[in-house]
Scaffold this motif. Structure first.
Motif, mmCIF file in Angstrom:
data_model
loop_
_atom_site.group_PDB
_atom_site.id
_atom_site.type_symbol
_atom_site.label_atom_id
_atom_site.label_comp_id
_atom_site.label_asym_id
_atom_site.label_seq_id
_atom_site.Cartn_x
_atom_site.Cartn_y
_atom_site.Cartn_z
ATOM 1 N N UNK A 78 1.068 -1.607 -0.158
ATOM 2 C CA UNK A 78 -0.116 -0.301 0.263
ATOM 3 C C UNK A 78 0.709 0.917 0.636
ATOM 4 N N UNK A 79 2.184 1.195 0.157
ATOM 5 C CA UNK A 79 2.817 2.205 -0.038
ATOM 6 C C UNK A 79 3.927 2.444 -1.232
ATOM 7 N N UNK A 80 4.303 3.189 -1.371
ATOM 8 C CA UNK A 80 5.056 3.319 -3.005
ATOM 9 C C UNK A 80 6.671 2.204 -2.866
ATOM 10 N N UNK A 81 7.122 2.923 -2.331
ATOM 11 C CA UNK A 81 8.492 2.870 -1.759
ATOM 12 C C UNK A 81 8.218 0.561 -1.103
ATOM 13 N N UNK A 82 7.483 0.912 -0.133
ATOM 14 C CA UNK A 82 7.233 -0.631 -0.096
ATOM 15 C C UNK A 82 7.165 -1.773 -1.306
ATOM 16 N N UNK A 83 5.928 -1.025 -1.934
ATOM 17 C CA UNK A 83 5.247 -1.750 -3.082
ATOM 18 C C UNK A 83 6.058 -1.867 -4.493
ATOM 19 N N UNK A 84 6.302 -0.817 -4.730
ATOM 20 C CA UNK A 84 7.067 -0.453 -6.144
ATOM 21 C C UNK A 84 8.587 -0.779 -6.146
ATOM 22 N N UNK A 85 9.322 -0.361 -5.321
ATOM 23 C CA UNK A 85 10.479 -0.076 -4.792
ATOM 24 C C UNK A 85 11.271 -1.451 -4.391
ATOM 25 N N UNK A 86 10.761 -2.310 -3.343
ATOM 26 C CA UNK A 86 10.377 -2.984 -2.850
ATOM 27 C C UNK A 86 10.652 -4.668 -3.544
ATOM 28 N N UNK A 87 9.135 -4.018 -4.272
ATOM 29 C CA UNK A 87 8.989 -5.383 -5.426
ATOM 30 C C UNK A 87 10.243 -5.639 -6.578
ATOM 31 N N UNK A 94 6.723 -9.378 -7.975
ATOM 32 C CA UNK A 94 6.192 -9.534 -8.805
ATOM 33 C C UNK A 94 4.742 -8.693 -8.058
ATOM 34 N N UNK A 95 4.443 -10.061 -7.383
ATOM 35 C CA UNK A 95 2.485 -9.486 -7.304
ATOM 36 C C UNK A 95 2.430 -7.840 -6.193
ATOM 37 N N UNK A 96 3.715 -7.433 -5.846
ATOM 38 C CA UNK A 96 3.617 -7.184 -4.105
ATOM 39 C C UNK A 96 3.807 -5.280 -5.248
ATOM 40 N N UNK A 97 4.721 -5.347 -6.601
ATOM 41 C CA UNK A 97 4.527 -4.390 -7.501
ATOM 42 C C UNK A 97 3.231 -4.341 -7.932
ATOM 43 N N UNK A 98 2.539 -5.619 -9.075
ATOM 44 C CA UNK A 98 1.158 -5.554 -9.442
ATOM 45 C C UNK A 98 -0.065 -4.335 -8.715
ATOM 46 N N UNK A 99 0.187 -5.194 -7.028
ATOM 47 C CA UNK A 99 -0.915 -4.344 -6.153
ATOM 48 C C UNK A 99 -0.427 -2.795 -5.671
#
Length: 137
Positions: free
Chosen positions: A44-53, A86-91
């Motif tokens: 639900x965060x940009x850093x958490x989902x996109x960057x870490x993903x 990938x799932x983290x980025x997509x979510x």
């Protein structure tokens, strides 16, 4: 004096476990899995989902390629990390898209304009009620 080996026990453990005893490890697989789990938990965060993903995806792919041919262990761990990343980025992208569509909606612009012109708390509450009615209808 030499002692006979125990029956059924290979002389060298590295013979039964490819990659064992070579001193090689696959730290990228472990790092990718940790990053992927964090990406899924913090989607639900940009850093958490996109960057870490994305980091989990990259490290997972590199870890899986290094593990090809049993050169280093944890190929499956790398693949799982890449999938979870990938799932983290997509979510996260879905959450960002939903948020952007809400912020760009006419209802939200009307609400924002109403709140900016409101002087009292009761006027702000009326703006919130009007916004809720616009969303529900």
């Amino acid at each position: 004096m030499t002692y006979p080996e125990h029956p059924g026990t290979p002389a060298d453990a590295a013979q039964t476990h490819p990659g064992a005893g070579t001193g090689r490890s696959n730290g990228l697989a472990v790092a990718a899995l940790v990053l992927a789990i964090l990406a899924v938990l913090l989607f639900w965060t940009v850093v958490g989902g996109v960057v870490l993903g994305l980091l989990a995806l990259i490290f997972g792919i590199i870890g899986a390629r290094r593990a090809r041919g049993d050169r280093v262990p944890h190929r499956k761990m790398s693949i799982v990390a890449a999938v979870l990343g990938t799932l983290g980025v997509i979510a996260s992208v879905v959450i960002i898209a939903i948020g952007a569509s809400i912020l760009n909606s006419d209802e939200f612009k009307d609400f924002d304009d109403c709140v900016q012109h409101a002087d009292t708390q009761s006027e702000r509450d009326a703006c919130a009620n009007d916004f809720e009615e616009d969303i529900n209808n």
